[in-house]
Write an enzyme that holds these catalytic residues in place. Structure first.
Site, PDB file in Angstrom:
ATOM      1  N   SER A  95       0.828  -1.203   0.000  1.00  0.00           N
ATOM      2  CA  SER A  95       0.000   0.000   0.000  1.00  0.00           C
ATOM      3  C   SER A  95       0.866   1.258   0.000  1.00  0.00           C
ATOM      4  O   SER A  95       1.648   1.466  -0.925  1.00  0.00           O
ATOM      5  CB  SER A  95      -0.953  -0.046   1.201  1.00  0.00           C
ATOM      6  OG  SER A  95      -1.966   0.915   1.078  1.00  0.00           O
ATOM      7  N   ASP A 225      -9.641  -5.238  -4.809  1.00  0.00           N
ATOM      8  CA  ASP A 225      -9.128  -4.237  -3.870  1.00  0.00           C
ATOM      9  C   ASP A 225     -10.092  -3.057  -3.800  1.00  0.00           C
ATOM     10  O   ASP A 225     -10.303  -2.358  -4.790  1.00  0.00           O
ATOM     11  CB  ASP A 225      -7.741  -3.777  -4.325  1.00  0.00           C
ATOM     12  CG  ASP A 225      -6.994  -2.947  -3.297  1.00  0.00           C
ATOM     13  OD1 ASP A 225      -7.644  -2.154  -2.590  1.00  0.00           O
ATOM     14  OD2 ASP A 225      -5.762  -3.077  -3.220  1.00  0.00           O
ATOM     15  N   HIS A 254      -7.599  -5.600  -0.200  1.00  0.00           N
ATOM     16  CA  HIS A 254      -6.420  -4.751  -0.105  1.00  0.00           C
ATOM     17  C   HIS A 254      -5.411  -5.333   0.880  1.00  0.00           C
ATOM     18  O   HIS A 254      -4.203  -5.337   0.622  1.00  0.00           O
ATOM     19  CB  HIS A 254      -6.840  -3.350   0.343  1.00  0.00           C
ATOM     20  CG  HIS A 254      -5.718  -2.370   0.416  1.00  0.00           C
ATOM     21  ND1 HIS A 254      -5.053  -1.918  -0.704  1.00  0.00           N
ATOM     22  CD2 HIS A 254      -5.132  -1.753   1.479  1.00  0.00           C
ATOM     23  CE1 HIS A 254      -4.104  -1.069  -0.344  1.00  0.00           C
ATOM     24  NE2 HIS A 254      -4.125  -0.956   0.970  1.00  0.00           N
TER      25      HIS A 254
END
Length: 274
Positions: A95, A225, A254
């Protein structure tokens, strides 16, 4: 505890386990190095040296009112690499950590790096612009900041209970332990750092950074996601990299390094050994 003090006086907490080729893990917002526990133990067992740090304002690192931008994140990572005198390192970022890795390699060079992997990562650009119509409207990130400012504890409970791990999807069984661990990590850091961090991860354009990277880089992203849209991220990053490989997943969330650690670890290990 292992602590590195940066040039601007920020104390960066880090873990450093094992011997062998180093893998350096960069965590996502607003978490800590603890989010990599599964991967660190797995790759330690595969004979790698595993290292992970808490980003400034996160986890056990300094709660500083300054430096909550990707350049500082990358500079802190560079300071850690130099402090530990790492060579042939593999950099793995999830991320926001994926953006940190990309900016680090572009800004500080690849002389100490062998490979990289970015997982559910924010590059090239999260926010929607005329040139990036697949991104999310700025109002989405403004709302995240508003929820954080209104009641961070409730916000940090709701996010992992829903879209971060796809626990709001039909047929997906939530894990109370995973949700609580996300909340615990988030609440260890400070609200101001995390508030500014939303701007850092959403509005930083990594397009030119990606173009500079030459080391083999694995891009892992899921079409499921709900945090970083697949169409705005994974395929675009892989196309911009000089030596990029894309692995796409269908319904993973995610936070797939946690919920689908067995698959992510196996695919990452295969890439490292290739």
């Amino acid at each position: 505890m292992s602590i590195l003090r940066t040039d601007d006086g920020t104390d960066i907490f880090y873990k450093d386990w094992g011997t062998g080729q180093p893998i350096v893990f960069s965590h996502g917002w607003p978490l800590s190095s603890d989010d990599w526990d599964n991967q660190m133990l797995f790759f330690l067992g595969q004979g790698y040296r595993v290292i992970a740090h808490d980003r400034r304002g996160h986890g056990r690192s300094t709660q500083t009112p300054g430096g909550h931008d990707v350049d500082h994140y990358a500079d802190d990572l560079a300071a850690l690499v130099e402090h530990l005198d790492l060579h042939e390192a593999i950099h793995v970022g999830h991320s926001t950590g994926g953006g940190e890795v990309v900016r680090f390699l572009a800004r500080h060079g690849e002389s100490r790096a062998a490979k990289a992997a970015i997982i559910s990562a924010v590059p090239p650009l999260m926010v929607q612009t005329e040139a990036n119509p697949e991104g999310l409207p700025k109002s989405v990130f403004d709302d995240l900041q508003a929820q954080l400012a209104a009641n961070r504890s409730e916000f940090y409970r709701a996010l992992p209970s829903g879209p971060f791990y796809n626990y709001d999807k039909p047929g997906v069984e939530p894990s109370e332990a995973v949700i609580a661990n996300w909340w615990r990590q988030g609440m260890m850091g400070d609200a101001f750092s995390h508030y500014d961090g939303i701007v850092a991860f959403s509005q930083t354009d990594f397009t030119e950074d990606l173009k500079k990277i030459t080391v083999p880089t694995l891009v892992m992203h899921s079409r499921g996601d709900q945090i970083v849209p697949y169409a705005a991220a994974g395929p675009k990053s892989a196309a911009l990299l000089q030596n990029g490989t894309l692995i796409s997943y269908e319904d993973f969330p995610h936070g797939m390094p946690t919920t689908h650690a067995d698959v992510i670890n196996a695919d990452l290990l295969a890439f490292l050994r290739s």
